[in-house]
Design a protein around this motif. Structure first.
Motif, PDB file in Angstrom:
ATOM      1  N   ASP C 207       0.829  -1.215   0.000  1.00 35.53           N
ATOM      2  CA  ASP C 207       0.000   0.000   0.000  1.00 35.53           C
ATOM      3  C   ASP C 207       0.860   1.260   0.000  1.00 35.53           C
ATOM      4  N   LYS C 208       1.941   1.215   0.763  1.00 33.28           N
ATOM      5  CA  LYS C 208       2.822   2.376   0.773  1.00 33.28           C
ATOM      6  C   LYS C 208       3.539   2.527  -0.552  1.00 33.28           C
ATOM      7  N   GLY C 209       3.922   1.396  -1.124  1.00 30.93           N
ATOM      8  CA  GLY C 209       4.565   1.432  -2.422  1.00 30.93           C
ATOM      9  C   GLY C 209       3.666   2.121  -3.434  1.00 30.93           C
ATOM     10  N   LYS C 210       2.389   1.804  -3.306  1.00 29.57           N
ATOM     11  CA  LYS C 210       1.446   2.381  -4.256  1.00 29.57           C
ATOM     12  C   LYS C 210       1.293   3.884  -4.013  1.00 29.57           C
ATOM     13  N   LEU C 211       1.224   4.253  -2.753  1.00 34.65           N
ATOM     14  CA  LEU C 211       1.113   5.684  -2.448  1.00 34.65           C
ATOM     15  C   LEU C 211       2.323   6.451  -2.962  1.00 34.65           C
ATOM     16  N   ILE C 212       3.494   5.874  -2.739  1.00 31.83           N
ATOM     17  CA  ILE C 212       4.711   6.568  -3.163  1.00 31.83           C
ATOM     18  C   ILE C 212       4.738   6.696  -4.682  1.00 31.83           C
ATOM     19  N   ALA C 213       4.407   5.599  -5.353  1.00 31.56           N
ATOM     20  CA  ALA C 213       4.416   5.626  -6.815  1.00 31.56           C
ATOM     21  C   ALA C 213       3.409   6.642  -7.320  1.00 31.56           C
ATOM     22  N   SER C 214       2.256   6.647  -6.691  1.00 29.78           N
ATOM     23  CA  SER C 214       1.220   7.570  -7.122  1.00 29.78           C
ATOM     24  C   SER C 214       1.697   9.004  -6.958  1.00 29.78           C
ATOM     25  N   ASN C 215       2.355   9.255  -5.846  1.00 30.96           N
ATOM     26  CA  ASN C 215       2.922  10.581  -5.610  1.00 30.96           C
ATOM     27  C   ASN C 215       3.935  10.947  -6.688  1.00 30.96           C
ATOM     28  N   MET C 216       4.807  10.000  -6.972  1.00 32.24           N
ATOM     29  CA  MET C 216       5.864  10.288  -7.942  1.00 32.24           C
ATOM     30  C   MET C 216       5.296  10.529  -9.340  1.00 32.24           C
ATOM     31  N   PHE C 236       4.132  -1.378  -9.101  1.00 35.45           N
ATOM     32  CA  PHE C 236       3.597  -1.937 -10.345  1.00 35.45           C
ATOM     33  C   PHE C 236       2.099  -1.658 -10.463  1.00 35.45           C
ATOM     34  N   ALA C 237       1.380  -1.871  -9.367  1.00 32.95           N
ATOM     35  CA  ALA C 237      -0.068  -1.678  -9.401  1.00 32.95           C
ATOM     36  C   ALA C 237      -0.400  -0.257  -9.855  1.00 32.95           C
ATOM     37  N   GLN C 238       0.339   0.722  -9.325  1.00 36.94           N
ATOM     38  CA  GLN C 238       0.046   2.104  -9.668  1.00 36.94           C
ATOM     39  C   GLN C 238       0.378   2.379 -11.141  1.00 36.94           C
ATOM     40  N   ALA C 239       1.502   1.881 -11.600  1.00 32.74           N
ATOM     41  CA  ALA C 239       1.894   2.123 -12.986  1.00 32.74           C
ATOM     42  C   ALA C 239       0.875   1.500 -13.933  1.00 32.74           C
ATOM     43  N   LYS C 240       0.435   0.290 -13.581  1.00 39.48           N
ATOM     44  CA  LYS C 240      -0.512  -0.398 -14.445  1.00 39.48           C
ATOM     45  C   LYS C 240      -1.852   0.330 -14.471  1.00 39.48           C
ATOM     46  N   ASP C 241      -2.240   0.869 -13.319  1.00 40.45           N
ATOM     47  CA  ASP C 241      -3.464   1.661 -13.251  1.00 40.45           C
ATOM     48  C   ASP C 241      -3.434   2.801 -14.238  1.00 40.45           C
ATOM     49  N   ILE C 242      -2.333   3.529 -14.183  1.00 37.10           N
ATOM     50  CA  ILE C 242      -2.226   4.708 -15.043  1.00 37.10           C
ATOM     51  C   ILE C 242      -2.225   4.285 -16.505  1.00 37.10           C
ATOM     52  N   GLY C 267      -2.847  -5.674 -20.180  1.00 38.97           N
ATOM     53  CA  GLY C 267      -3.416  -6.034 -21.466  1.00 38.97           C
ATOM     54  C   GLY C 267      -2.285  -6.395 -22.428  1.00 38.97           C
ATOM     55  N   ASP C 268      -2.217  -5.665 -23.541  1.00 38.42           N
ATOM     56  CA  ASP C 268      -1.203  -5.991 -24.531  1.00 38.42           C
ATOM     57  C   ASP C 268       0.105  -5.250 -24.312  1.00 38.42           C
ATOM     58  N   THR C 269       0.064  -4.254 -23.451  1.00 41.01           N
ATOM     59  CA  THR C 269       1.297  -3.510 -23.235  1.00 41.01           C
ATOM     60  C   THR C 269       1.937  -3.942 -21.924  1.00 41.01           C
ATOM     61  N   ASN C 270       3.032  -3.311 -21.609  1.00 37.62           N
ATOM     62  CA  ASN C 270       3.769  -3.706 -20.412  1.00 37.62           C
ATOM     63  C   ASN C 270       4.508  -2.496 -19.865  1.00 37.62           C
ATOM     64  N   VAL C 271       4.404  -2.287 -18.552  1.00 39.35           N
ATOM     65  CA  VAL C 271       5.040  -1.115 -17.960  1.00 39.35           C
ATOM     66  C   VAL C 271       6.440  -1.405 -17.447  1.00 39.35           C
ATOM     67  N   THR C 272       6.865  -2.669 -17.509  1.00 37.37           N
ATOM     68  CA  THR C 272       8.214  -2.968 -17.047  1.00 37.37           C
ATOM     69  C   THR C 272       9.206  -2.588 -18.132  1.00 37.37           C
TER      70      THR C 272
END
Ligand SMILES: Nc1ncnc2c1ncn2[C@@H]1O[C@H](COP(=O)(O)OP(=O)(O)OP(=O)(O)O)[C@@H](O)[C@H]1O
Ligand SMILES: Nc1ncnc2c1ncn2[C@@H]1O[C@H](COP(=O)(O)OP(=O)(O)OP(=O)(O)O)[C@@H](O)[C@H]1O
Ligand SMILES: [Mg+2]
Ligand SMILES: [Mg+2]
Lengths: 349, 508, 357, 319
Positions: C207-216, C236-242, C267-272
């Protein structure tokens, strides 16, 4: 009479343990493991030779103290979920004293232990005083204090006790509970003198609660605050005191780790679970000193023995978590066991 | 036969005790039927059986001539049986209406239709002259009012047969009078009432017939018009009972307790004691008469240190004890028999023995240097149990397991034994049977005769009249009159208690 | 647990129990020709399937076993720890089960390995991700800063906003190594790029990872490198959301320890974008083979870096890792391996390094 | 970043953190309102997370894009059944409710990890392929400011959490069921004499808490963690319990408390970017959420009144 009440009270935990282990065996069978092998591995892992016995006793040591901490508060009607945090600060304080001074052992070791107790006591004092003065529910405050302890301890290790390291220096030998003698008796197990401290504290708790006027007050407040106030006891003072003593026990549990098992404090990524397990230990031990000691012993055995189950029998260690949970359920549901006894007794006549 | 209720050969056992043994009870339509018996005789148990809370081991119940199998309060409700329990069954935080409709709520679109419910409650209340506010919270209304809510609850569910379990024990004389009127209006509508009470006077006044049980066994049923209180009492106890406690005239000496201009607020911050003055002297019993809620509880809590005072002085032996801690007050020579024995008087989970030293545990010989001496504690406890006739298996039994009467005797033993100068007894006989009351009254008089001061608080005028050497009438936070019992009667007292101080102010 | 490693600078002062210099120099593996050689490892609380260094180490052991005709329990095995206090117990258990070589996986096990090694001079030990003192201990470390440097190069090449982020697990020397390498890499490409560094203080707080990513990401960061274990799940969850909400969005995550390509699928793309891969398996297998052959590198500190493929940069996301990026990475890798560039591994070194740019 | 933008990124982030706590805390409200202490919320969340992930991994091929929704639904059902253990122990067997709750916490983690090992042969599951994704609500997200704050980057489950809080409020305070539920928690014997089945009400309440705890756990797993392991649920259940008490056993109070936690948590992270807070040492920001909670309780929330018979087993026919 076939079963006296006293007998039943003694039998219930035993039956619960047996039922818990039986359930564990059934689960192993269902998932295709050999329960006999599984439990043999557990036994060997806990008592297989003197090394493992030593390790088991080492694990029992902090459990006794964290169990006492929870039990002591519960006897005064307070649910101290903050033992975990109190363990943290106790650990930290003991190590801080252990590395910062150069003193003869006779002063250094007691000082380090005392520091742990005081730190834990302070961590218990905050929820205690908030409860006594403002009526703030101790459960929330102690939950919050756990996180605060975790983060502050990490910060102190990193920035005060070291210069950005993950781990403090080793404590001075003069502050160590570790014992060459015990270690050599048990093939280098980490069994340390803390066990004596823990057992002594169990005695202290029993004595304080059951034999002193202060204990009378604490128990009285635990049962009925109004009547205690009526009888001239200070409810607030006793609540604070209960939390302080409970915290001190928890702090000592931390000292067992800091001065005994590890000899240092490191940056932690999460909770140690010594405090949370203490809740189960206390409840299993019916919040009584002797009960806590026995429950801690059971817990330590299961936890250490479990480590051997995957290598020796292929059984996942988590099985033991399930068994522990079931034992707690059976003890908690003692009413039904009692009821079964009474039925049995009636029909036996 | 036109019996609405017939309970035949009822037997109900509890572990280790037969609470009802072969009891018969037959109630006629339209009558008020008294059920009489000592504490623990089995009255409440019998009624709980009728109401479906307990299942009898044996026996038959007929309702309007038809056999009924009442396994559940719902079935009792359907049969038109309603019960007002000895201990009120009301949810404190709910309103009157919510309590009344609970379990059979009028609904509108999935919601509780509170509007309709309130209207219905209002109507019902007016019809029987009950006069309750449907929107008030239970915790804000008086005990008498709560009782009416209980009655309304049964009426709301269409009860034709009402069981009232000791309804008058907690009421003031006025409230009792009103309740009696209510009962009369109910029977005049054809309803039947079973009334449990320890007060023989009430039985004589309103009941048609009376069934007596003793130690779980039915003694028989008598026509009230053909009997008298003395006979009823001896039927119930199995021996002769004296009603008015014998006592010699008081011989008051120096003033022990003096209260000047005392002001006290309650939990909500409302001033309840408003400049009260009172003196109690050695060797006298001063009774405080008054309707509940006129500041009596706050007064006693202020004296005993349980509540802070706003202003004024409380002195014991000329020494100020205002706002001392309860411990200091106790040490200065005051004993307190609290109104609520479960809340204040006892730690129910402690053994009887440890309850006996609840205030004195820190003194020798019960402890030394902070270490308890249980041998001495239990020695003392056993003496008290013996002397005060506390019926308990032993001193190690938890106080919780004792009957109310015996719990009370334990408290009285403890408080009297501390040899205080002043005993504050708040409702010391509430809910107790005549035998126990007799015993306690005797003890209080004995203490007076030893030269102690007794401050008695009671809502029962009879007790006040019988026991007091001087009566202080409390109204609206003040002592509005002081009278001698022999110079007044219940009528006049009732008027004074209602704040009507223009009637002849007796005393002094 | 996390992709963590450590170079424990204060190690020399700490090791009071470890100087068992009286250690006999006997070769413990003298008797075996591979016939009765056995090897085992103790995981930290992550377990052998942590998708991180524990798993990688275990894969190394399995490969080693396969090569030598062993099976689990016969020749090689592992013991999993449930808490910090279990490390010593587990190592000891394996010693008593007569394993010839015992690995402690993760810097957390360093004191435990040192302690037991001093008690059993006849057994060989390996510690992964840390340096332990003792003639019967081989210390296996990785130059994560080098790999992280290349991750920084990739990030710097990929960013459009000139803002990149670093999410660490628990702040400390080991993760600082990742941080220092990464920042150095970024700044080497373009000193104007801002690097936002945040720590979650946990390896398990998704959850914190997600908050930090979201902030960034909200601040405009478009590439985040995480070295934070399960906390990274939140990144990852945050990046995939966006990415899911706006397929055109330029958001990337750089994984750690192993190739985290799978984690980035939307889906068909990848954020990594890529991952900084640490080949614990190779190292573990390597040392085991040496031990079996009687060449156990006791007392040595083995450093696996870019030059021996101990750390590397994943190229699974071919679409994202453009020709240009790959070229840049290769260039810098060259400079590092031939010693032109000394990659900083602490914050202090980093400062010097950045100032020298 | 301007103020509006900062708020626009804090709000959805806070809700991500808060939503699982809201669901679980609402479950706690049900249980505790009926008189059953539920310290097992943590375990119920673990169970929910486990079931949610496993179901998703197993049935993604069957349910496709709807899988996350089906998964949280299944997690609710399974967790409700799991909560039966707590119900049987603490209602029928009169177990100490705290003890039983602690056991629930152990049991859930034990079962979850044991089965994960059995089924996946490792200590953690794979990541789910298609979790819940945050979305911008069409049209509404275009509203200036408000749209950015409340309609972009939210999960549907976050809206669901808020709506559910109001639904629970309605159920508990407006319906006959709620009235009965509360009466059972305040004065079970009074309820009994009014013909309310005390045991049944309590069973229902505990199972509802299981369902909602499971919902909370699975929503956490499918929005944030994306897989299941021993470190998926670490303390969120205790935070939810804190929200129940902080919110004074009131559904909207619990909602507020959970959102408060979410904001405090976000602030500790976003704070480093705020002008006022950027110079505050990291450690203070880290502990801020917890310190703020204590201060809030001590300062203006203060004493909370628990349901009167909370923690006491109801024994029919006793006094
Ligand atoms: N739930 C119970 N469990 C065990 N024993 C009980 C229970 N209820 C009542 N008893 C026993 O049954 C006897 C009858 O109790 P009951 O309450 O019916 O007396 P009662 O006549 O109503 O007395 P009172 O005048 O004090 O109300 C008591 O003495 C008590 O010992
Ligand atoms: N929890 C309990 N455990 C054991 N016995 C109990 C318990 N509760 C009630 N009892 C029994 O029930 C009786 C108490 O009932 P109760 O208080 O109504 O007695 P009572 O004689 O009716 O007194 P009261 O004057 O208060 O009406 C006791 O005699 C006791 O033996
Ligand atoms: Mg009674
Ligand atoms: Mg009765």
């Amino acid at each position: 009479m076939l079963f006296s009440n006293r007998m039943i009270n003694i039998l219930i935990p035993i039956i619960s343990v047996v039922l818990g282990l039986l359930s564990g065996a059934i689960i192993m069978l269902v998932f295709g493991y050999n329960p006999i092998e599984g439990y043999a591995a557990l036994w060997n892992g806990a008592f297989g030779d003197s090394y493992f016995l030593g390790e088991t006793l080492r694990q029992v040591t902090p459990y006794i103290l964290s169990g006492l901490a929870v039990a002591f508060a519960l006897r005064t009607g307070l649910l101290n979920i903050g033992v975990e945090g109190q363990v943290f600060v106790g650990w930290l304080a003991s190590v801080a004293v252990g590395i910062s001074f150069d003193l003869p052992m006779i002063i250094h070791l007691p000082l380090a232990i005392l520091a742990a107790a005081l730190a834990g006591a302070f961590w218990g004092f905050i929820p205690g005083i908030l409860k006594a003065k403002l009526g703030v529910h101790e459960v929330i405050v102690t939950i919050m204090m756990n996180y605060i302890a975790l983060y502050i301890s990490n910060d102190i290790v990193r920035n005060v006790l070291t210069d950005g390291e993950d781990r403090t220096a080793e404590i001075a030998p003069s502050a160590s509970l570790a014992s060459e003698w015990l270690a050599s008796m048990t093939y280098f197990s980490r069994l340390h003198y803390g066990l004596i401290v823990a057992l002594f504290m169990a005695l202290v708790m029993w004595f304080v609660l059951n034999k002193t006027t202060r204990g009378f007050e604490l128990r009285s407040v635990g049962f009925n605050q109004n009547a205690s106030k009526y009888a001239g006891m200070s409810v607030g003072k006793n609540i604070v005191l209960a939390m302080v003593i409970s915290g001190a026990f928890a702090g000592l549990a931390g000292a067992m780790e800091g001065l005994g098992t590890f000899g240092y404090m490191n940056v932690k990524s999460g909770f140690t679970n010594i405090g949370f397990d203490g809740i189960a230990v206390a409840l299993l031990g019916a919040n009584m000193a002797l009960g806590v000691v026995l429950a801690a012993f059971l817990f330590g055995t299961l936890k250490i023995g479990a480590l051997n189950m995957p290598t020796e029998a292929g059984v996942p260690t988590e099985l033991v978590e399930i068994v522990i949970a079931l034992i707690i359920f059976f003890v908690a549901s003692s009413y039904i066991i009692r009821w079964a006894f009474l039925r049995f007794k009636k029909e036996g006549k | 036969m036109d019996y609405v209720i017939e309970m035949l050969n009822i037997r109900k056992e509890f572990p280790g005790i037969v609470a009802n043994d072969n009891i018969n009870l037959q109630v006629k339509k339209g009558e008020i039927h008294a059920l009489l018996g000592e504490n623990g005789a089995g009255k409440s148990t019998l009624m709980n059986v009728l109401f479906g809370l307990y299942q009898p081991e044996k026996g038959e119940i007929r309702v309007r001539g038809e056999q009924a199998n009442i396994t559940d309060p719902n079935i009792a409700n359907d049969l038109g049986i309603g019960m007002v329990h000895q201990h009120f069954m009301l949810v404190d935080t709910f309103t009157v209406t919510e309590n009344i409709v609970l379990g059979s709520e009028p609904k509108r679109m999935g919601q509780v239709n509170l509007k309709r419910a309130e209207k219905e409650v209002q109507e019902l209340s007016e019809r029987y002259g009950l006069n309750v506010d449907p929107r008030a919270k239970i915790r804000d209304i008086s005990v008498g009012m709560q009782q009416r809510v209980e009655i309304l609850k049964t009426l709301y569910r269409g009860a034709e047969i009402l069981i009232l379990d000791e309804p008058t024990a907690v009421l003031t004389p006025q409230e009792i009078k009103e309740l009696i009127d209510i009962m009369k209006s109910l029977v005049s509508e054809g309803k039947s009432i079973i009334l449990i009470t320890h007060k023989l006077k009430e039985i004589m006044e309103v009941c048609d017939r009376c069934t007596v049980i003793r130690k779980g066994q039915g003694i028989g049923t008598v026509e009230v018009s053909e009997t008298n209180p003395t006979e009823l009492a001896s039927l119930m106890v199995g021996r002769e009972v004296s009603f008015s406690t014998e006592k010699t005239p008081a011989d008051p000496k120096e003033t022990f307790l003096s209260i000047k201009d005392l002001r006290v607020k309650d939990v909500r911050g409302v001033e309840m004691v408003k400049g009260l003055n009172l003196n109690v002297r050695a060797g006298e019993i001063v009774g405080i008469a008054g309707v509940d809620g006129n500041g009596q509880s706050e007064l006693i809590e202020a004296i005993t240190g349980l509540r802070k005072t706003e202003s004024g002085d409380i002195k014991l032996h000329e020494k100020a004890i205002t706002n001392l801690t309860p411990r200091k007050v106790t040490q200065s020579g005051i004993s307190h028999i609290p109104q609520d024995r479960h809340k204040f008087g006892l730690v129910l989970d402690f053994p009887v023995g440890e309850n006996m030293v609840l205030q004195s545990y820190y003194n020798e010989p019960f402890s030394k240097n902070g270490v308890m001496n249980f041998k001495n504690i239990y020695k003392k406890a056993n003496e008290l149990i013996e002397e005060y006739d506390v019926r308990t298996p032993d001193a190690y039994t938890k106080a919780r397991a004792l009957s109310g009467g015996n719990q009370q005797k334990a408290i009285i033993g403890r408080e009297v034994d501390r040899s205080p100068d002043l005993i504050i007894a708040a409702q010391p006989t509430r809910g107790l049977d005549v035998g126990a009351i007799e015993f306690i009254h005797k003890k209080l008089i004995e203490e007076r005769d030893k030269g102690r001061a007794v401050l008695l608080l009671s809502f029962e005028l009879e007790e006040i009249m019988n026991l007091s050497d001087r009566i202080a009438v409390m109204f609206d936070g003040q002592i509005v009159a002081e009278v001698k019992p022999e110079e007044t009667n219940e009528q006049d007292l009732g008027l004074l208690m209602a704040g009507n101080s223009t009637s002849k102010a007796g005393g002094e | 647990a996390c992709g963590a490693s450590d170079d424990d600078a204060g190690n020399e002062e700490d090791s009071t129990g470890g100087d068992s210099s009286e250690n006999t120099e006997e070769e413990t593996s003298e008797e075996n020709a591979s016939g009765d050689f056995s090897v085992a490892m103790v995981t930290d609380v992550g377990g052998v399937d942590d998708k991180s260094f524990n798993q990688s180490a275990w894969e190394g052991l399995q490969a080693f076993g396969e090569e030598n005709g062993m099976s689990k329990g016969e020749g090689y095995d592992y013991a999993q720890s449930e808490s910090d206090a279990d490390y010593v117990t587990n190592i000891n258990r394996l010693v008593r089960q007569d394993y010839n070589l015992i690995y402690g996986i993760g810097y957390l096990l360093q004191p435990a390995i040192e302690e037991v090694a001093s008690q059993y001079p006849d057994t060989n030990f390996g510690i992964v991700d840390s340096v332990a003192e003792g003639d019967n201990i081989a210390s296996i470390t990785f130059k994560e800063h080098q790999g992280s440097f290349l991750a920084g190069v990739a990030a710097a090449k990929k960013t459009e906003s000139n803002m990149v982020g670093f999410v660490g697990g628990v702040d400390g020397a080991l993760i600082n190594k990742f941080e220092a390498g990464f920042v150095a890499g970024v700044k080497s490409v373009n000193a104007d790029i801002e690097v936002d560094v945040q720590y979650a203080e946990s390896f398990a707080a998704a959850d914190k990872g997600k908050l930090i990513a979201s902030n960034m990401y909200d601040k405009g960061v478009d590439v985040i490198y995480h070295a934070s274990g399960a906390t990274g799940n939140g990144v990852f969850a945050q990046a995939k959301d966006i990415k899911n909400n706006d397929p055109e969005a330029n958001v990337w995550v750089i994984g750690v320890d192993r190739d985290q390509y799978e984690e980035g699928a939307v889906g068909d793309t990848n954020v990594t974008l890529t991952s900084m891969v640490k080949r614990v398996d190779i190292a573990v297998q390597d040392v085991a083979t040496q031990a079996m052959n009687g060449e156990f590198p006791g007392g040595e500190v083995l450093e696996y870096g870019l030059s021996d493929d101990g750390v590397s940069i994943a190229r699974t996301n071919e679409e994202a890792m453009t020709e240009e990026i790959i070229t840049a990475i290769e260039e810098w890798k060259e400079k590092i391996t031939n010693g032109d560039v000394e990659v900083p591994s602490t914050r202090e070194d980093l400062e010097t390094y950045v100032n020298s740019l | 970043m301007g103020f509006i933008d900062i708020i626009a990124s804090i709000i959805p982030a806070a809700m991500v953190y808060a939503a699982p706590l809201i669901f679980t805390a609402l479950g706690g409200v049900f249980s505790e309102r009926s008189g059953i202490i539920n310290i097992g919320l943590e375990g119920l969340m673990v169970m929910g997370a486990f079931v949610g992930i496993v179901f998703h991994l197993t049935f993604y091929d069957t349910f496709g894009a709807a899988t996350p929704w089906v998964s949280i639904f299944v997690a609710m059902i399974v967790s409700a059944l799991f909560a039966l253990v707590h119900a049987v122990a603490s209602i029928t067997f009169r177990a100490d409710q705290v003890v039983s709750g602690v056991a629930i916490n152990f049991l859930a983690l034990g079962i979850g990890l044991f089965l994960t090992k059995q089924w996946y042969d490792k200590g953690q599951t794979d990541m789910v392929a298609r979790p819940f994704y945050a979305t911008d609500i069409p049209l509404l997200s275009k509203i200036p400011i408000l749209g950015e704050w409340f309609f972009s980057g939210w999960y549907m489950t976050s809206y669901l959490a808020i709506i559910l809080a109001f639904v629970v409020w309605f159920v508990i305070f407006k319906t006959p069921f709620g009235l009965r539920l509360r009466s059972v928690g305040e004065h079970p014997m009074a309820a009994d004499t009014n013909g309310i089945k005390v045991y049944r009400m309590r069973y229902i309440a505990v199972m509802l808490s299981g369902a909602l705890g499971g919902l909370g756990g699975s929503v956490y797993a499918l929005t944030v963690a994306l897989n299941f392991s021993h470190s998926t649920i670490v303390g969120q259940g205790f935070m939810a319990l804190a929200a129940v008490i902080f919110g004074k056993w009131h559904p909207l109070g619990a909602l507020g408390a959970a959102i408060f936690f979410g904001f405090a948590q976000s602030l500790s992270i976003f704070g480093s970017g705020l002008p006022l807070l950027e110079d505050v040492p990291q450690i203070f920001l880290l502990i801020a959420p917890y310190v703020l909670t204590i201060l809030a309780l001590a300062g203006f929330i203060g004493r909370a009144e628990a349901p009167k018979s909370l923690g006491e087993p109801y024994i029919k026919g006793s006094r």
